[in-house]
Structure formats: C-alpha cells, structure tokens
Design a protein around this motif. Structure first.
Motif, PDB file in Angstrom:
ATOM      1  N   SER A 199       0.850  -1.191   0.000  1.00 61.12           N
ATOM      2  CA  SER A 199       0.000   0.000   0.000  1.00 61.12           C
ATOM      3  C   SER A 199       0.882   1.237   0.000  1.00 61.12           C
ATOM      4  CB  SER A 199      -0.896   0.029   1.244  1.00 61.12           C
ATOM      5  OG  SER A 199      -1.729  -1.109   1.290  1.00 61.12           O
ATOM      6  N   GLN A 200       0.526   2.219  -0.841  1.00 62.20           N
ATOM      7  CA  GLN A 200       1.308   3.447  -0.885  1.00 62.20           C
ATOM      8  C   GLN A 200       0.959   4.328   0.308  1.00 62.20           C
ATOM      9  OE1 GLN A 200       1.168   5.582  -4.578  1.00 62.20           O
ATOM     10  NE2 GLN A 200       2.528   7.211  -3.866  1.00 62.20           N
ATOM     11  N   ILE A 201       1.984   4.880   0.919  1.00 63.19           N
ATOM     12  CA  ILE A 201       1.801   5.786   2.046  1.00 63.19           C
ATOM     13  C   ILE A 201       1.556   7.187   1.498  1.00 63.19           C
ATOM     14  CG2 ILE A 201       2.953   6.797   4.052  1.00 63.19           C
ATOM     15  CD1 ILE A 201       4.543   4.113   4.189  1.00 63.19           C
ATOM     16  N   PRO A 202       0.516   7.883   1.952  1.00 65.21           N
ATOM     17  CA  PRO A 202       0.219   9.222   1.414  1.00 65.21           C
ATOM     18  C   PRO A 202       1.392  10.185   1.575  1.00 65.21           C
ATOM     19  CG  PRO A 202      -1.615   8.405   2.727  1.00 65.21           C
ATOM     20  CD  PRO A 202      -0.480   7.451   2.942  1.00 65.21           C
ATOM     21  N   GLY A 203       1.493  11.101   0.619  1.00 64.42           N
ATOM     22  CA  GLY A 203       2.556  12.090   0.650  1.00 64.42           C
ATOM     23  C   GLY A 203       3.609  11.800  -0.398  1.00 64.42           C
ATOM     24  N   GLU A 204       4.621  12.651  -0.443  1.00 60.92           N
ATOM     25  CA  GLU A 204       5.687  12.512  -1.432  1.00 60.92           C
ATOM     26  C   GLU A 204       7.048  12.336  -0.770  1.00 60.92           C
ATOM     27  OE1 GLU A 204       5.649  15.666  -4.276  1.00 60.92           O
ATOM     28  OE2 GLU A 204       3.950  14.807  -5.374  1.00 60.92           O
ATOM     29  N   SER A 205       7.105  11.538   0.285  1.00 65.04           N
ATOM     30  CA  SER A 205       8.376  11.261   0.959  1.00 65.04           C
ATOM     31  C   SER A 205       9.011  10.023   0.342  1.00 65.04           C
ATOM     32  CB  SER A 205       8.140  11.023   2.452  1.00 65.04           C
ATOM     33  OG  SER A 205       7.462  12.111   3.025  1.00 65.04           O
ATOM     34  N   GLY A 206      10.322  10.060   0.179  1.00 71.94           N
ATOM     35  CA  GLY A 206      11.061   8.926  -0.350  1.00 71.94           C
ATOM     36  C   GLY A 206      12.485   8.964   0.171  1.00 71.94           C
ATOM     37  N   ALA A 207      13.334   8.093  -0.354  1.00 70.50           N
ATOM     38  CA  ALA A 207      14.713   8.002   0.110  1.00 70.50           C
ATOM     39  C   ALA A 207      15.680   8.158  -1.053  1.00 70.50           C
ATOM     40  CB  ALA A 207      14.954   6.674   0.818  1.00 70.50           C
ATOM     41  N   LEU A 208      16.860   8.720  -0.766  1.00 74.16           N
ATOM     42  CA  LEU A 208      17.870   8.913  -1.794  1.00 74.16           C
ATOM     43  C   LEU A 208      18.537   7.610  -2.203  1.00 74.16           C
ATOM     44  CD1 LEU A 208      19.759  12.130  -0.596  1.00 74.16           C
ATOM     45  CD2 LEU A 208      17.983  11.947  -2.343  1.00 74.16           C
ATOM     46  N   SER A 209      18.718   6.701  -1.235  1.00 70.01           N
ATOM     47  CA  SER A 209      19.419   5.450  -1.513  1.00 70.01           C
ATOM     48  C   SER A 209      19.076   4.431  -0.442  1.00 70.01           C
ATOM     49  CB  SER A 209      20.936   5.670  -1.546  1.00 70.01           C
ATOM     50  OG  SER A 209      21.441   5.855  -0.228  1.00 70.01           O
ATOM     51  N   ASN A 210      19.484   3.196  -0.688  1.00 69.40           N
ATOM     52  CA  ASN A 210      19.221   2.139   0.292  1.00 69.40           C
ATOM     53  C   ASN A 210      20.038   2.342   1.562  1.00 69.40           C
ATOM     54  OD1 ASN A 210      17.748  -0.358   0.769  1.00 69.40           O
ATOM     55  ND2 ASN A 210      19.731  -1.366   0.766  1.00 69.40           N
ATOM     56  N   GLU A 211      21.179   2.994   1.447  1.00 66.85           N
ATOM     57  CA  GLU A 211      22.077   3.140   2.591  1.00 66.85           C
ATOM     58  C   GLU A 211      21.776   4.346   3.463  1.00 66.85           C
ATOM     59  OE1 GLU A 211      26.329   1.719   2.152  1.00 66.85           O
ATOM     60  OE2 GLU A 211      25.847   2.096   0.047  1.00 66.85           O
TER      61      GLU A 211
END
Length: 489
Positions: free
Chosen positions: A229-241
């Motif tokens: 399920s997608q979490i609302p908003g536009e937050s993400g991560a630059l990389s796995n580390e």
C-alpha cells in the motif's frame, strides 16, 4: 545584563537571532547532555582495499558470530584480522560494477546475500561467494522473517524492471519460480514514478522507497502473497544506505534522508525532522547526480545517525549528525567511501601476537580507548584511500559558531562569553564578529583565548556573533553571555 541559553545545535536555516543555535559548526555531535567534539578516525589492523569500497556489512549469524565483508566494483573481501581475504566467487570471475554503484547486503539465517544489478545474486555461509542460480539480478536485497526480497530487478521474464520486486519461496532463498504453493511472488509498484531506491524491514513488514514515494508491504498469506500500500505524501529516500532502522523498544522507526528533507517513519506516516532547521542548507549542497551515493551510519551507543552526502564527486564529503533522542543536529564533514557498524571479535594477551608483531603495531589509540573488547560495536568508515578506520580516537579540532546576540534598537557592550563545559577542552579560542544591522556584513574582531572557562572581550555593537574553536575532547551544554546596554536610538 546576563543572558543564558540552552544550546540547541546546528540550525543554519533558523532565524540567526534564535538563542542557543549554531549557524555553523565543525566536528560537533549532539549528545544526551549537550554537544561534544566528534571522535577522530583511528586506523585498524586491516590495510586499505585494492580499490574504492562500494559497500560493507557486518553479517551476524544465528550463533551471534559475525563476518566483516567489504566490496569493491570487482571483488568481495572478508576481514582476516590484519589482511583481507578474497571471497569473490570462484565460478564466474570478477564482478563488473560501475564506480558509483553500491552493493546491497542482507542476512538470511546463516547465509549472507549480496546484490548488485550487473551480476547474479551472491550467497555465502563461509568462504567464497557463489551465484544463486535462477535468481534475478537486483540492486537491493532485504530479508523479512522467512522471505528474501529483491528490488529493481533484471531477469529473463520481465527484463530490466526498476519498479519490480521479487520474493523467493518461503524459507528458500534459492527458489525464484513464482508459485502460490511455495509463496514465491513478484509484482510492480507503479502508482508513483521513478525506480525503487531502498527497502528495509519494519517488524514483520517491509517498507519500500522511491525518490518521492513510500510503500509498506505485509504478507497476506496464500494465494494473495505480499500486498503493498502506498503511504500518502511525497516522501522517499535517496538510496538504500540512507535508511536506518532504529529499534527503540518504545518507538521503533526508520530515519532516512529523503529527496528534499530528513524524515522519521514510525509505521504510520513520515514526519519531517529537518524542515526549518537544516533542510535548505543540506539539500542546496547535495550533488543530485550522485545523491544515490549518500550513506548513513548509526551509532547505537550515542543514539546518533551520521548522514554522509556528496557535493562534488560520487564520494560523500559532507555530513550532518542527528540525535534521535534529543532531536538536535550537529556536523562532522569528512570524505568517505563506506560506513558500517563493526562488531569487534575481541583480543586477548595470548592472541595479540597473531594480530600485532610488536607493541608499536597496536592501533594508535590512547591508553583508555577500547579497541579489542569482544562484541564491542565500533563505528567504521572507509576513508578516501579505501582504508577502514574506527571513529574511536580522541577529538582533534572542532568549532561552533553561535547565532547573533543583541537588539535592533540598542547598542550592547559585549564583555564575556562562557560555555558550561561538562568536559573542558585542552585549549580554546573565541573570535568575536559584529555588525550594526543584520543585513550588514560581519566584521571580524579580536581572537580571545579561553581562561578559567571563559572568554573576555570588549566590543560595542548592536549585534555580536561568536565562533569558538576547541582542541581535544570537550562537551558542553549552555552558553552564558555578559553584556551591557550602552546606548539606543
């Protein structure tokens, strides 16, 4: 008048007249008591790798023993106390990864898995790695309970699929044939643009990150398999580390560096932790071309996370430090290639001879530095010369620059500045800067040496700013400023 303020840490995006903030700092780490000078790196008994370190891990087995592994673009090595043992696969030869590509590691029971998209998934329980036959190539590998996941994959059926995930058969990392009976599944995350950047276990679930999107997946059982399920908003991560699992008993969370801010995710929604504090400064420095090379290091003992990020080449060269207990920031810039929490195997006097030929060969740490306790977690970085070093040395040079002190309407005569030291530095100096309007350029004043824990100065102006430089280990919590109103308009 006397003004006292609790120090609030590195906050370059805040109004510079806010009491207690640092508009700048160097080699400063937030602690539970206040702020301290960052430790210096100390060389380990291990030599430099043959090339750039493109990923490292301390893999922990079921019996609690560990393996320290480090990878370059062509080989995987294992710590052999005073040397590196080549653990590259015997069949298939060297790997072929570009210099800005990172390895991903995960542990499945006693099996260490290593993923890089240019080669087949690798596995090893001891000794050399080998190909997991039939497994997709992938950028990211992660494990959740009895499942092995791969993300951003490439294989014969679907080809190169940056949005795709695969999950091996339940309890079997070698079976990648989709089947309801074995709970082997694959799918895509297409409700947001961009490739999958990161994936980390969260309890019995898994959180998947794109540049500006997050998904949480959980096992729904046969025949559904894993649901995302997608979490609302536009937050993400630059990389796995840059996604760190913080396993606090009272509030487990992921803390991560996103596309344009830092966040804490507790399983419900991501909360910005850098907005109006450091967000603008950090992300204006970040080199977007190499943002995927950003790295985080979790110091469990100090409750802090080091976020290393690149501003020029692929190697991270800047760093901000976040204390998730106090929610305060520091800064500790240095150029690194990789970072990992190292679990020391430990040494005894009987065993020193196998690791160090003479007393001069022992690590160059002070006598009270712990370097060989069994099971001791140590923060390790690989420096720009591919050399692993522990962040356990005595502090070197550090500094803080306080915000502006004064008033628009009155001139103040600055007389004395004092820090409340928990640990006093070996030596310290202060440079006072001043201006009559906040829009004016700062004028540099005299340099004052610390005496009896204070810095004495005489300067009349509307606004004063102080830079304090330290040598050696130090920790402090408050600032006290003595000044007099000397005139008004």
């Amino acid at each position: 008048m006397k003004a006292q303020a609790k120090l609030l840490g590195y906050a370059p995006d805040i109004d510079p007249t806010t009491p207690g903030i640092f508009v700048n700092c160097a080699a400063i780490v937030p602690t539970l008591k206040g702020f301290k000078a960052a430790p210096s790196p100390i060389a380990m008994s291990l030599p430099a790798l043959a090339a750039i370190c493109q990923g490292a891990v301390v893999a922990r087995k079921l019996d609690n023993t560990t393996r320290f592994l480090a990878a370059t673009g062509t080989k995987i090595y294992e710590d052999a106390t005073t040397s590196w043992t080549d653990r590259t696969r015997v069949s298939g030869g060297d790997y072929a990864a570009a210099s800005d590509v990172r390895w991903s590691f995960a542990q499945f029971n006693d099996i260490t898995l290593a993923a890089i998209k240019s080669d087949t998934l690798q596995y090893s329980s001891s000794g050399a790695f080998a190909n997991v036959t039939g497994a997709p190539k992938a950028t990211i590998v992660e494990t959740v309970n009895e499942f092995v996941f791969l993300f951003d994959t490439n294989e014969a059926i679907y080809g190169d699929s940056p949005n795709r995930w695969w999950c091996a058969a339940q309890g079997n990392y070698t079976d990648w044939t989709p089947s309801v009976s074995t709970n082997c599944y694959t799918g895509t995350l297409l409700s947001s643009p961009g490739k999958i950047r990161a994936a980390k276990k969260f309890g019995d679930s898994i959180v998947v990150y794109k540049d500006r999107a997050m998904y949480i997946g959980y096992f729904a059982g046969s025949p559904v398999g894993w649901k995302f399920s997608q979490i609302p908003g536009e937050s993400g991560a630059l990389s796995n580390e840059v996604v760190v699992k913080v396993e606090l008993a009272e509030s487990p969370m992921h803390i991560f560096m996103g596309y344009s801010d830092f966040y804490a995710f507790d399983g419900s929604r991501p909360i910005p932790i850098g907005a109006n504090i450091i967000k603008h400064t950090v992300f204006s420095e970040l080199n977007r071309q190499y943002a995927h090379c950003s790295i985080a290091l979790h110091d469990y003992d100090e409750d802090v996370i080091y976020f290393f990020y690149p501003t020029s080449s692929a190697k991270p060269d800047k760093c901000v430090v976040y204390n998730y207990r106090t929610r305060q920031w520091g800064r500790d810039d240095r150029t690194i290639e990789a970072a990992v929490e190292y679990i020391a195997a430990g040494s005894t006097y009987d065993g020193l001879g196998s690791s160090y030929s003479t007393y001069d060969d022992l690590p160059s740490a002070s006598h009270d530095t712990a370097f060989a306790y069994s099971g001791s977690p140590l923060d390790v970085i690989f420096d720009a010369n591919h050399t692993p070093k522990t962040l356990t040395g005595a502090a070197g040079n550090s500094s803080i620059t306080l915000g502006d002190f004064g008033q628009d309407s009155d001139f103040t005569l600055l007389q004395r500045v004092k820090l409340r030291f928990i640990t006093a530095p070996t030596s310290s100096t202060m440079v006072n800067y001043y201006r009559n309007n906040l829009s004016d350029a700062l004028t540099m004043d005299a340099t004052t040496s610390m005496s009896s824990g204070r810095y004495d100065v005489l300067r009349e102006a509307r606004w004063h700013r102080m830079r304090l430089d330290f040598v050696g280990d130090t920790e402090f919590s408050d600032v006290i400023i003595d000044a007099e109103i000397s005139g008004s308009e």
